[in-house]
Design a protein around this motif. Structure first.
Motif, mmCIF file in Angstrom:
data_model
loop_
_atom_site.group_PDB
_atom_site.id
_atom_site.type_symbol
_atom_site.label_atom_id
_atom_site.label_comp_id
_atom_site.label_asym_id
_atom_site.label_seq_id
_atom_site.Cartn_x
_atom_site.Cartn_y
_atom_site.Cartn_z
ATOM 1 N N LYS A 472 0.856 -1.182 0.000
ATOM 2 C CA LYS A 472 0.000 0.000 0.000
ATOM 3 C C LYS A 472 0.896 1.238 0.000
ATOM 4 O O LYS A 472 1.792 1.374 0.839
ATOM 5 N N ASN A 473 0.662 2.127 -0.956
ATOM 6 C CA ASN A 473 1.479 3.342 -1.097
ATOM 7 C C ASN A 473 2.960 2.999 -1.234
ATOM 8 O O ASN A 473 3.823 3.571 -0.569
ATOM 9 N N ASN A 475 5.982 2.888 -3.971
ATOM 10 C CA ASN A 475 6.280 3.477 -5.272
ATOM 11 C C ASN A 475 7.730 3.244 -5.655
ATOM 12 O O ASN A 475 8.646 3.613 -4.918
ATOM 13 N N ASN A 498 -2.878 1.412 -4.359
ATOM 14 C CA ASN A 498 -2.265 2.717 -4.609
ATOM 15 C C ASN A 498 -0.741 2.609 -4.688
ATOM 16 O O ASN A 498 -0.013 3.406 -4.104
ATOM 17 N N SER A 499 -0.271 1.607 -5.431
ATOM 18 C CA SER A 499 1.159 1.345 -5.522
ATOM 19 C C SER A 499 1.578 1.176 -6.965
ATOM 20 O O SER A 499 0.819 0.717 -7.812
#
Length: 504
Positions: A472-473, A475, A498-499
């Motif tokens: 999650k999150n 990047n 969300n990655s």
């Protein structure tokens, strides 16, 4: 001319002989009135031997075979306290026999110690003997059943006043602790504070596996330290590098070739004691047995932890606890809003038998970045489901749980939240077979941070199914998952929220 040359050579030879004699002078504590037997106090006699050696320029203070009861001993520069094979330096069971220090302390850094040093140089503690803290006298009674037998597993609680750290070295340099066995400290066992150029080698630290606050080796604000070839069995963290508000930063430290068993973290950086930065640290060639976490990095009070290399770790997390996890990285904001981060970490060549997860979590205002995992094998005798137990989890080294959709409850072998540039290369996962091995079937499992006891059902080795990665999150970076699958085709192999991460 020849006469002067001969005279000069004679003077130099005498000087060299004198230095050699001085550096190897022996001071047997029996010659200063010490008596074996473990009854009468020998504090004065042993201290007289230390003081005499120091006054004469240094030497070896020998504790010979036998048991010698003592209160606080103050080490001096150029003195080697040598505990011979067959000898036991036994801490007094009475707190009144220890000198009370005046500088600031907390529940673990208390003002009472068996061996203490401050602002000295070129000191040593050596020998094949035992330094026994007699720590059980500073603990509350074991919790027992109606038959008077100790209930296992249960935490043992410490009394308000205890001898901790047992060995406390402060503001010193050129330190050697070698070959001794340190056992049954009232709390922490060996602690170096704001010290540098130190070697700890071949030391054994042995404690009751449920003993309170019984860290093995703590380095606070230290630099240029090597720890190697040690055996540590204890309840609390085995080897910890940390910083506090009144310490220096910690840097240039190497830990290698150790065998560790603990109900907490085997080798650790930070946690609550992470006020100053830590950098340039290496952990290698360590074996873990029944250890809740092999390795942990924790920034909880603003520290930046960076340039950490970890390689060649093997063992199991078969501790009688819940939430075991072989590796953890955690960044958390403190109550004053200060937050730090973790960056530039390489973790390679790890083979772990575990029932838990590799867990990486950061407060959104902090950072975990540039984390590289290479050549990792995870073998699961069983899969523990974190979700049923997550409500009420209170360990300060577990992610705060605000809902059931974050990393604390995620069902995956690798869990990452708020991480930048994460690389997982050459990962292999072996999922459980049909039965949980007998040695993993603990009737009760205790929880860190609470007194909750859990009684798992071992009839099914899979309490849940795991993905390979839950992110999650996250990047940047990539995961090479070609050699592994999810534990079941009923769950996603890679679960991204969300990655943006490349999947190979």
């Amino acid at each position: 001319m020849t006469k002067y040359i001969i005279t000069l050579i004679g003077i130099l030879a005498f000087s060299v002989f004198s230095c050699q004699k001085q550096s190897t002078s022996n001071y047997n504590i029996l010659d200063f009135g010490a008596k074996a037997g473990g009854e009468g106090l020998n504090t004065v006699a042993i201290q007289d031997a230390i003081n005499t050696a120091h006054k004469n320029g240094g030497g070896k203070v020998i504790i010979p075979s036998g048991t010698y009861l003592s209160g606080t001993l103050f080490l001096k520069s150029n003195v080697n306290l040598h505990v011979a094979l067959g000898a036991t330096l036994l801490g007094s069971p009475n707190i009144e026999d220890y000198t009370k220090m005046t500088w600031g302390h907390n529940k673990d850094r208390q003002p009472w110690h068996l061996i203490y040093a401050d602002s000295i140089s070129n000191m040593a503690i050596t020998g094949l003997g035992i330094i026994d803290g007699n720590g059980k006298n500073f603990w509350e009674d074991y919790e027992k059943d109606k038959h008077g037998n100790m209930i296992i597993p249960r935490w043992i609680k410490a009394k308000e006043q205890k001898v901790s750290p047992l060995i406390d070295i402060n503001n010193s340099e050129k330190i050697t602790i070698k070959d001794v066995t340190v056992k049954t400290g009232g709390g922490w066992n060996i602690h170096l504070f704001n010290s540098q150029i130190a070697t700890i080698r071949g030391v054994k630290v042995i404690n009751n596996i449920y003993s309170p606050n019984s860290d093995g080796i703590d380095l606070t604000g230290c630099s240029d330290v090597t720890i190697s070839d040690c055996f540590i069995k204890t309840c609390d963290d085995a080897i910890v590098i940390k910083t506090v508000e009144d310490s220096n930063e910690s840097e240039r430290i190497s830990v290698s070739n150790c065998i560790i068993e603990t109900l907490c973290v085997g080798i650790k950086l930070g946690a609550g004691e992470s006020y100053k930065d830590m950098r340039d640290i290496n952990f290698s060639n360590c074996v873990f047995n029944g250890t809740s976490r092999f390795f942990g990095l924790y920034s909880k009070n603003g520290a930046v932890i960076e340039n950490v290399v970890v390689n060649n770790l093997t063992g199991n997390t078969n501790a009688k606890l819940v939430y075991n996890r072989p590796i953890q990285l955690m960044v958390e904001k403190n109550k004053n809003g200060k937050v730090g981060g973790i960056r530039n970490v390489i973790i390679s060549n790890v083979a772990a038998h575990t029932d838990g997860r590799i867990l990486m979590t950061s407060d959104p205002d902090g950072f975990i970045s540039d984390i590289f995992f290479r050549d990792i094998i995870l073998t699961y005798p069983r899969i523990e489901d974190p979700l049923p137990m997550i409500d009420g989890a209170r360990s300060n080294q577990f992610p705060k749980v605000s809902d059931f959709k974050n990393a604390g409850a995620a069902r995956a072998a690798f869990v990452a939240e708020n991480v930048n540039n994460l690389v997982i290369d050459n990962l292999k996962i072996n999922w459980p077979s049909n039965d949980v091995p007998k040695n993993w079937q603990h009737p009760e499992r205790i929880e860190n941070g609470t007194s909750r006891i859990h009684k798992p059902d071992y009839s099914n080795p899979r309490e849940t199914e795991f993905s390979v990665l839950w992110a999650k999150n996250v990047n940047g970076g990539f995961i090479d998952a070609t050699r592994c699958n999810a534990s079941s085709d009923k769950v996603e192999k890679i679960n991204l929220i969300n990655s943006v991460i490349t999947i190979k």
